[in-house]
Design a protein around this motif. Structure first.
Motif, PDB file in Angstrom:
ATOM      1  N   MET A  83      -4.145 111.086  67.196  1.00  0.00           N
ATOM      2  CA  MET A  83      -4.069 111.771  68.483  1.00  0.00           C
ATOM      3  C   MET A  83      -4.875 113.049  68.569  1.00  0.00           C
ATOM      4  SD  MET A  83      -0.072 111.171  69.437  1.00  0.00           S
ATOM      5  CE  MET A  83       0.585 109.516  69.623  1.00  0.00           C
ATOM      6  N   GLY A  84      -5.660 113.361  67.548  1.00  0.00           N
ATOM      7  CA  GLY A  84      -6.518 114.540  67.627  1.00  0.00           C
ATOM      8  C   GLY A  84      -6.004 115.695  66.812  1.00  0.00           C
ATOM      9  N   THR A  85      -6.937 116.526  66.361  1.00  0.00           N
ATOM     10  CA  THR A  85      -6.588 117.612  65.454  1.00  0.00           C
ATOM     11  C   THR A  85      -5.767 118.703  66.123  1.00  0.00           C
ATOM     12  OG1 THR A  85      -8.696 118.703  65.926  1.00  0.00           O
ATOM     13  CG2 THR A  85      -8.638 117.195  64.055  1.00  0.00           C
TER      14      THR A  85
ATOM     15  N   TYR B 225       4.840 116.163  57.135  1.00  0.00           N
ATOM     16  CA  TYR B 225       5.151 114.842  57.685  1.00  0.00           C
ATOM     17  C   TYR B 225       4.317 114.586  58.940  1.00  0.00           C
ATOM     18  CZ  TYR B 225       7.680 111.338  60.432  1.00  0.00           C
ATOM     19  OH  TYR B 225       7.997 110.254  61.197  1.00  0.00           O
ATOM     20  N   VAL B 226       3.689 113.411  59.011  1.00  0.00           N
ATOM     21  CA  VAL B 226       2.924 112.982  60.177  1.00  0.00           C
ATOM     22  C   VAL B 226       3.668 111.827  60.834  1.00  0.00           C
ATOM     23  CG1 VAL B 226       0.739 112.021  60.997  1.00  0.00           C
ATOM     24  CG2 VAL B 226       0.748 113.682  59.129  1.00  0.00           C
ATOM     25  N   PRO B 227       4.135 111.946  62.083  1.00  0.00           N
ATOM     26  CA  PRO B 227       4.824 110.834  62.743  1.00  0.00           C
ATOM     27  C   PRO B 227       3.898 109.630  62.876  1.00  0.00           C
ATOM     28  CG  PRO B 227       5.076 112.884  63.976  1.00  0.00           C
ATOM     29  CD  PRO B 227       4.023 113.124  62.949  1.00  0.00           C
ATOM     30  N   PRO B 228       4.444 108.412  62.879  1.00  0.00           N
ATOM     31  CA  PRO B 228       3.595 107.227  63.043  1.00  0.00           C
ATOM     32  C   PRO B 228       2.697 107.331  64.256  1.00  0.00           C
ATOM     33  CG  PRO B 228       5.838 106.582  62.473  1.00  0.00           C
ATOM     34  CD  PRO B 228       5.866 108.066  62.717  1.00  0.00           C
TER      35      PRO B 228
ATOM     36  N   MET C   4      -0.515 121.451  66.605  1.00  0.00           N
ATOM     37  CA  MET C   4       0.604 121.926  67.420  1.00  0.00           C
ATOM     38  C   MET C   4       1.918 121.342  66.921  1.00  0.00           C
ATOM     39  SD  MET C   4      -0.930 121.681  71.272  1.00  0.00           S
ATOM     40  CE  MET C   4      -2.516 122.418  71.685  1.00  0.00           C
ATOM     41  N   TYR C   5       1.880 120.062  66.534  1.00  0.00           N
ATOM     42  CA  TYR C   5       3.105 119.423  66.027  1.00  0.00           C
ATOM     43  C   TYR C   5       3.555 120.070  64.721  1.00  0.00           C
ATOM     44  CZ  TYR C   5       6.298 116.129  63.943  1.00  0.00           C
ATOM     45  OH  TYR C   5       7.403 115.583  63.339  1.00  0.00           O
TER      46      TYR C   5
ATOM     47  N   GLY D 186      12.991 124.543  61.368  1.00  0.00           N
ATOM     48  CA  GLY D 186      13.147 124.620  62.812  1.00  0.00           C
ATOM     49  C   GLY D 186      12.224 123.644  63.478  1.00  0.00           C
ATOM     50  N   GLY D 187      12.118 123.723  64.791  1.00  0.00           N
ATOM     51  CA  GLY D 187      11.123 122.902  65.462  1.00  0.00           C
ATOM     52  C   GLY D 187      11.733 122.005  66.502  1.00  0.00           C
ATOM     53  N   GLY D 188      10.963 121.015  66.916  1.00  0.00           N
ATOM     54  CA  GLY D 188      11.423 120.140  67.961  1.00  0.00           C
ATOM     55  C   GLY D 188      10.733 118.809  67.892  1.00  0.00           C
TER      56      GLY D 188
END
Length: 528
Positions: A424-426, A416-419, A431-432, A157-159
């Protein structure tokens, strides 16, 4: 949520009376698609009293698909069901929500390029319908992100990175729909009642120089809580989190404040909640030295900030890793912090004895060799990946003195970490991960007396030379002061598996087999 729903409990009992008393399992045939968001637990008070499921069945005819809406009680006895027909291959469920009195289905209609809302009562009688057309570019992008994050089989799920097309249930009031302006420069929140009649609307200031999105996180007492993320431009990597509280009845913002209330602070925000007993807003996160860089420098500890309902700061308590926390923390946990892991707060619960428990999961960012190689070849891959690790529970007495830290190790999993997101901070990255369903934490269950809690998570057990096992972990604790761990083998050959809260002493496991077009639901007893 703290709202009692005795009318719902009574109606469930009445509807379920003719059914078998102890079904405990259900198997649905002819299911061609199901996603995590298509199954919604039904609560009365703090406890699960049933489920509503929305699944895609076999075709009705050449032009229409069948969608199955089923309502089950807490023992998985089917209470009632209906079949809905939609144009074939054109309808996609974005969200299924329950607010205590009504179910809401939130669709994307690819045929007409509109969003659609439908609501039903607990007997599955239709209450309302609303079509939302003329979607702007930001709304379309967020819709595609919400749908794309689920995948064709709804594996996660998610956004999106900065927001998604959410539908947020609010007990006793209705549902809040989120949408965006321009290139996600601002947000719009629209509250509807159970029949989808508009109640109120609030939006970001269109004249603001910054870009702002909002994620609604909790409905508690008379408030809707959320975290607003502000940045100077669409490509800005500097994100400032704001804590937001909205009065559910009127849509009035009653609390809006950055987590950093002083120029001498560098804080990450991982949780914002409201304590209805002490009538206080509470923020939790980690603190750093002013010139430190998150994920490069280690945090100094975690903090708790408390605010009155009027927005006045009541107290700030810093719990330093090497001072207040070290004496209560097991050696394994101390080592994990030395290894660079940070803690993301998933839930904060208060026991009937006045104790406060903070449930957290560890994560960090590490280099991704494949991503680095792709970037060197001219690609746009992320050069970082997330590493999800252990569970912790922090116990604090009624005066917020730290009394105990429990550490529950588990095998690391990859996120997964977006580019660019690793810079952008912990707090933001946590939250992502939470929004995109990449943490192993699943949920926290509590009984109506707030005297017993169960934290449920998944551990992908990787023993050398053996296939990876999916282990369901459960940490039970409460007023008796004891912490017990239960582990259940949840390994299966399913196309997709999901875990949900259930009646006291159980969890609900769902396995979907795509080739066989079967979905199985079963209640699994916790051995604690």
């Amino acid at each position: 949520m703290f709202v009692k729903r005795t009318l719902l409990a009574a109606s469930l009992a009445a509807l379920a009376a003719p059914a078998a008393l102890h079904a405990q399992t259900q198997t649905l045939d002819g299911i061609s698609r199901v996603s995590r968001t298509a199954i919604e637990p039904v609560y009365a008070g703090n406890e699960v009293k049933g489920y509503v499921t929305y699944t895609k069945g076999d075709k009705a005819d050449k032009k229409n698909d069948n969608f199955l809406l089923d309502f089950y009680d807490q023992d998985l006895n089917k209470v009632t069901n209906i079949t809905l027909q939609k144009p074939a291959g054109k309808y996609f469920l974005l969200r299924n929500a329950f607010n205590g009195t009504a179910f809401a289905m939130y669709y994307y209609n690819a045929k007409d390029k509109t969003l659609e809302l439908e609501t039903y009562d607990t007997s599955l009688k239709k209450l309302g319908f609303k079509a939302i057309g003329e979607l702007n570019r930001a709304d379309m992008a967020a819709t595609m992100q919400s749908f794309g994050a689920q995948g064709n089989d709804g594996d996660s799920g998610g956004g999106g990175m900065f927001g998604s097309m959410g539908l947020f249930p609010v007990p006793n009031y209705g549902f809040v729909r989120n949408s965006y302006e321009g290139t996600m420069k601002g947000y719009n929140l629209q509250m509807y009642d159970d029949k989808l009649t508009p109640r109120w609307r609030i939006a970001a200031d269109p004249k603001a120089k910054f870009y702002e999105t909002i994620n609604l996180t909790q409905a508690v007492d008379k408030y809707i809580l959320g975290t607003a993320l502000r940045r100077d431009g669409v490509m800005s990597k500097k994100i400032n989190p704001y804590m937001v509280a909205i009065e559910a009845a009127t849509g009035k913002k009653v609390f809006e404040m950055p987590v950093e209330t002083s120029t001498t602070e560098q804080l990450s925000l991982s949780s914002f909640t409201f304590d209805p007993v002490k009538r206080e807003f509470i923020a939790v996160g980690e603190f750093y030295k002013l010139n430190d860089k998150p994920f490069v420098n280690k945090s100094q500890g975690f903090f708790i900030k408390r605010f009155s309902e009027a927005g006045k700061q009541v107290a700030v308590t810093n719990y330093g890793w090497h001072n207040q926390v070290a004496a209560a923390m097991p050696a394994e946990a101390r080592q994990s912090l030395e290894d660079g892991f940070v803690n993301y707060t998933h839930s904060i619960v208060r026991g009937s004895n006045g104790m406060t428990y903070i449930v957290a999961e560890q994560y960090k960012v590490v280099g991704d060799g494949m991503g680095i190689a792709m970037t060197m070849l001219g690609g746009n891959a992320s050069v970082s990946k997330g590493k999800i690790a252990n569970m912790l529970v922090f116990a604090l007495d009624p005066e917020y003195k730290l009394t105990n830290v429990k550490f529950f190790p588990k095998d690391p999993s990859v996120a997964y970490v977006p580019p660019g997101a690793g810079l952008m901070g912990t707090g933001f990255l946590g939250m992502y991960f939470r929004q995109s369903g990449q943490f192993d934490y699943q949920f926290t269950q509590k009984n109506d007396a707030n005297s017993q809690f169960n934290v449920v998570y998944i551990n992908y057990d990787k023993e050398k030379g053996e296939a990876t096992k999916k282990v369901i972990g459960n940490v039970a604790f409460g007023d008796n002061g004891q912490f017990k761990v239960d582990k259940i083998d949840g390994t299966s050959n399913a196309t997709a598996s999901y875990l949900y809260p259930a009646k006291p002493g159980y969890v609900m496991l769902v396995d979907y087999l795509k080739k066989e077009k079967k979905m199985g639901m079963k209640l699994v007893k916790l051995n604690i």
